[in-house]
Write an enzyme that holds these catalytic residues in place. Structure first.
Site, PDB file in Angstrom:
ATOM      1  N   GLU A   1      -5.004  -0.962   7.660  1.00  0.00           N
ATOM      2  CA  GLU A   1      -6.369  -1.043   7.139  1.00  0.00           C
ATOM      3  C   GLU A   1      -6.760   0.212   6.364  1.00  0.00           C
ATOM      4  O   GLU A   1      -7.314   0.131   5.252  1.00  0.00           O
ATOM      5  CB  GLU A   1      -7.345  -1.256   8.293  1.00  0.00           C
ATOM      6  CG  GLU A   1      -8.810  -1.320   7.870  1.00  0.00           C
ATOM      7  CD  GLU A   1      -9.752  -1.294   9.061  1.00  0.00           C
ATOM      8  OE1 GLU A   1     -10.868  -1.802   8.940  1.00  0.00           O
ATOM      9  OE2 GLU A   1      -9.352  -0.728  10.114  1.00  0.00           O
TER      10      GLU A   1
ATOM     11  N   VAL B   1      12.253  13.455   0.642  1.00  0.00           N
ATOM     12  CA  VAL B   1      12.790  14.793   0.879  1.00  0.00           C
ATOM     13  C   VAL B   1      12.113  15.834  -0.016  1.00  0.00           C
ATOM     14  O   VAL B   1      12.008  17.007   0.348  1.00  0.00           O
ATOM     15  CB  VAL B   1      14.326  14.786   0.658  1.00  0.00           C
ATOM     16  CG1 VAL B   1      14.669  14.595  -0.813  1.00  0.00           C
ATOM     17  CG2 VAL B   1      14.956  16.064   1.182  1.00  0.00           C
TER      18      VAL B   1
ATOM     19  N   SER C   1       4.087   3.792  -1.686  1.00  0.00           N
ATOM     20  CA  SER C   1       4.309   4.428  -2.995  1.00  0.00           C
ATOM     21  C   SER C   1       4.787   3.414  -4.030  1.00  0.00           C
ATOM     22  O   SER C   1       4.317   3.408  -5.173  1.00  0.00           O
ATOM     23  CB  SER C   1       5.343   5.552  -2.853  1.00  0.00           C
ATOM     24  OG  SER C   1       4.930   6.483  -1.878  1.00  0.00           O
TER      25      SER C   1
ATOM     26  N   LYS D   1      21.366   1.301   1.475  1.00  0.00           N
ATOM     27  CA  LYS D   1      21.819   1.283   2.869  1.00  0.00           C
ATOM     28  C   LYS D   1      22.245  -0.110   3.332  1.00  0.00           C
ATOM     29  O   LYS D   1      22.834  -0.259   4.403  1.00  0.00           O
ATOM     30  CB  LYS D   1      20.743   1.880   3.771  1.00  0.00           C
ATOM     31  CG  LYS D   1      20.563   3.377   3.527  1.00  0.00           C
ATOM     32  CD  LYS D   1      19.414   3.968   4.305  1.00  0.00           C
ATOM     33  CE  LYS D   1      19.336   5.466   4.052  1.00  0.00           C
ATOM     34  NZ  LYS D   1      19.112   5.812   2.642  1.00  0.00           N
TER      35      LYS D   1
ATOM     36  N   LYS E   1      18.462  -4.876   6.321  1.00  0.00           N
ATOM     37  CA  LYS E   1      18.260  -5.110   4.891  1.00  0.00           C
ATOM     38  C   LYS E   1      19.393  -5.953   4.313  1.00  0.00           C
ATOM     39  O   LYS E   1      19.182  -6.760   3.406  1.00  0.00           O
ATOM     40  CB  LYS E   1      18.127  -3.781   4.149  1.00  0.00           C
ATOM     41  CG  LYS E   1      16.875  -3.000   4.506  1.00  0.00           C
ATOM     42  CD  LYS E   1      15.585  -3.751   4.198  1.00  0.00           C
ATOM     43  CE  LYS E   1      15.269  -3.759   2.718  1.00  0.00           C
ATOM     44  NZ  LYS E   1      13.959  -4.404   2.441  1.00  0.00           N
TER      45      LYS E   1
ATOM     46  N   THR F   1       0.807  -1.222   0.000  1.00  0.00           N
ATOM     47  CA  THR F   1       0.000   0.000   0.000  1.00  0.00           C
ATOM     48  C   THR F   1       0.841   1.274   0.000  1.00  0.00           C
ATOM     49  O   THR F   1       0.289   2.370   0.027  1.00  0.00           O
ATOM     50  CB  THR F   1      -0.938   0.031   1.232  1.00  0.00           C
ATOM     51  OG1 THR F   1      -0.168  -0.146   2.420  1.00  0.00           O
ATOM     52  CG2 THR F   1      -1.991  -1.048   1.135  1.00  0.00           C
TER      53      THR F   1
ATOM     54  N   ARG G   1      22.075  12.725  11.272  1.00  0.00           N
ATOM     55  CA  ARG G   1      21.281  12.006  12.269  1.00  0.00           C
ATOM     56  C   ARG G   1      21.971  10.693  12.649  1.00  0.00           C
ATOM     57  O   ARG G   1      22.861  10.222  11.928  1.00  0.00           O
ATOM     58  CB  ARG G   1      19.886  11.719  11.708  1.00  0.00           C
ATOM     59  CG  ARG G   1      19.079  12.950  11.358  1.00  0.00           C
ATOM     60  CD  ARG G   1      17.739  12.571  10.748  1.00  0.00           C
ATOM     61  NE  ARG G   1      17.895  11.840   9.499  1.00  0.00           N
ATOM     62  CZ  ARG G   1      16.887  11.329   8.807  1.00  0.00           C
ATOM     63  NH1 ARG G   1      15.656  11.467   9.246  1.00  0.00           N
ATOM     64  NH2 ARG G   1      17.101  10.678   7.683  1.00  0.00           N
TER      65      ARG G   1
ATOM     66  N   SER H   1      15.527  -4.206  -2.047  1.00  0.00           N
ATOM     67  CA  SER H   1      16.524  -3.800  -1.065  1.00  0.00           C
ATOM     68  C   SER H   1      16.924  -2.342  -1.283  1.00  0.00           C
ATOM     69  O   SER H   1      16.287  -1.619  -2.055  1.00  0.00           O
ATOM     70  CB  SER H   1      17.735  -4.728  -1.116  1.00  0.00           C
ATOM     71  OG  SER H   1      18.571  -4.522   0.002  1.00  0.00           O
TER      72      SER H   1
END
Length: 330
Positions: free
Chosen positions: A39, A173, A15, A127, A139, A13, A255, A124
């Site tokens: 749902e 982004v 993109s 990253k 991953k 569900t 981050r 995959s």
């Protein structure tokens, strides 16, 4: 290949799932099962495709082995998209990422083998190459499980497709920058030197199909993707959406677990990688898989050490063209 076939999409569900379903419907499958735990997302997606009886929506989580087994019954192809993907979420809740991205992937493998699925295509990420965060580690483990699954059965083939960032996906982004430009005249950038791989969702799905059609089973298809500086991407969007008003760019700092530049191919992997064509590299496994080396014996080996987002950076004008082609510039 997909005509009159039954297809399961885990995490369908999002993109990627929306675009994958749109392009799959053109190939006249018998049934597409969209398997996900959300749902409201399923209801929204069912309304978008409300006139298509081929689509079946199944509530379930890849962590739930029984649910995955049931959803895989009678299926010919599985596209495994389900994952926890956001780096900070996986850093602060690593056990949850492990359950979904590793145990969930193994559940898909077991279900595919038990139900005699023809091929499983695992999606995959860059990253997974030399991972620096827990998302990347999970991953990378998922890739290893998928590749190793080829030695567990002669009937089901398993292949990985590794790509970078896809423009316009949830949390992209692009959306973050546009919102900041339009509402606050301010955007935040991790680091002005940061680079990333990018591709439009339509092109990503087309490449995904190519790997599905042409893979043997046991390899990792690596998408060749344009690379750009995030600051250049931001400037294109600022010029488009705020040409007469100054927009502040705040440097936020990297981050937890985040890289300045991403890799799609590591130095270690390059020793086992061939140039498939102008759209793909193919990483061959270090474990023996019957018929795989013979399948690729006539392809040339790569003539590079790594494939990094810091190399071959596209220009401002090329970024603008890419965004126009993807429908992100009004």
């Amino acid at each position: 290949m997909f005509t009159n076939k039954k297809i399961l999409i885990t995490g369908g569900t999002g993109s990627w799932g929306h675009e994958l379903v749109s392009q799959l419907l053109e190939k006249k499958p018998k049934e597409i099962r969209v398997f996900s735990r959300n749902e409201s997302s399923q209801v929204s997606m069912s309304r978008k495709f409300e006139n298509d009886s081929v689509l079946k929506f199944v509530i379930g989580d890849v962590r739930d082995k029984e649910a995955v087994f049931e959803a895989s019954k009678g299926i010919d192809f599985i596209f495994h998209l389900a994952a926890l993907k956001h780096v900070p979420v996986c850093e602060y809740q690593p056990l949850e990422a492990l359950k979904t991205n590793v145990y969930g992937t193994q559940n898909v493998i077991d279900a595919a083998i038990a139900n005699g699925v023809t091929k499983v295509i695992n999606i995959s990420t860059d990253k997974a190459a030399n991972p620096s965060n827990f998302y990347g580690f999970t991953k990378a483990m998922g890739e290893k499980l998928i590749i190793n699954a080829n030695v567990l059965t002669d009937k089901t083939k398993f292949v990985c497709v590794r790509g970078g960032n896809v423009l316009g996906t949830n949390g992209s982004v692009i959306h973050v920058f546009k919102h900041g430009i339009k509402t606050k005249s301010k955007i935040g950038i991790t680091d002005k030197k940061m680079t990333r791989f990018f591709l439009t969702i339509k092109d990503a799905i087309k490449l995904l199909f190519k790997a599905t059609y042409e893979s043997h089973g046991g390899e990792i298809f690596v998408m060749k993707m344009p690379t750009c500086k995030i600051i250049d991407l931001a400037r294109v969007l600022i010029d488009q959406y705020s040409p007469d008003k100054e927009v502040d760019i705040e440097e936020l700092g990297i981050r937890p677990g985040e890289k300045l530049h991403e890799l799609l191919l590591t130095e270690f992997e390059s020793h086992n990688t061939i140039v498939y064509d102008n759209e793909y590299f193919v990483i061959l496994p270090t474990i023996p898989i019957e018929g795989l080396m013979e399948y690729y014996e006539d392809f040339p080996k790569v003539d590079l050490d790594t494939y990094s987002s810091s190399d071959n950076i596209i220009s401002y004008d090329q970024i603008k063209t890419m965004l126009k082609d993807g429908g992100f510039l009004e």
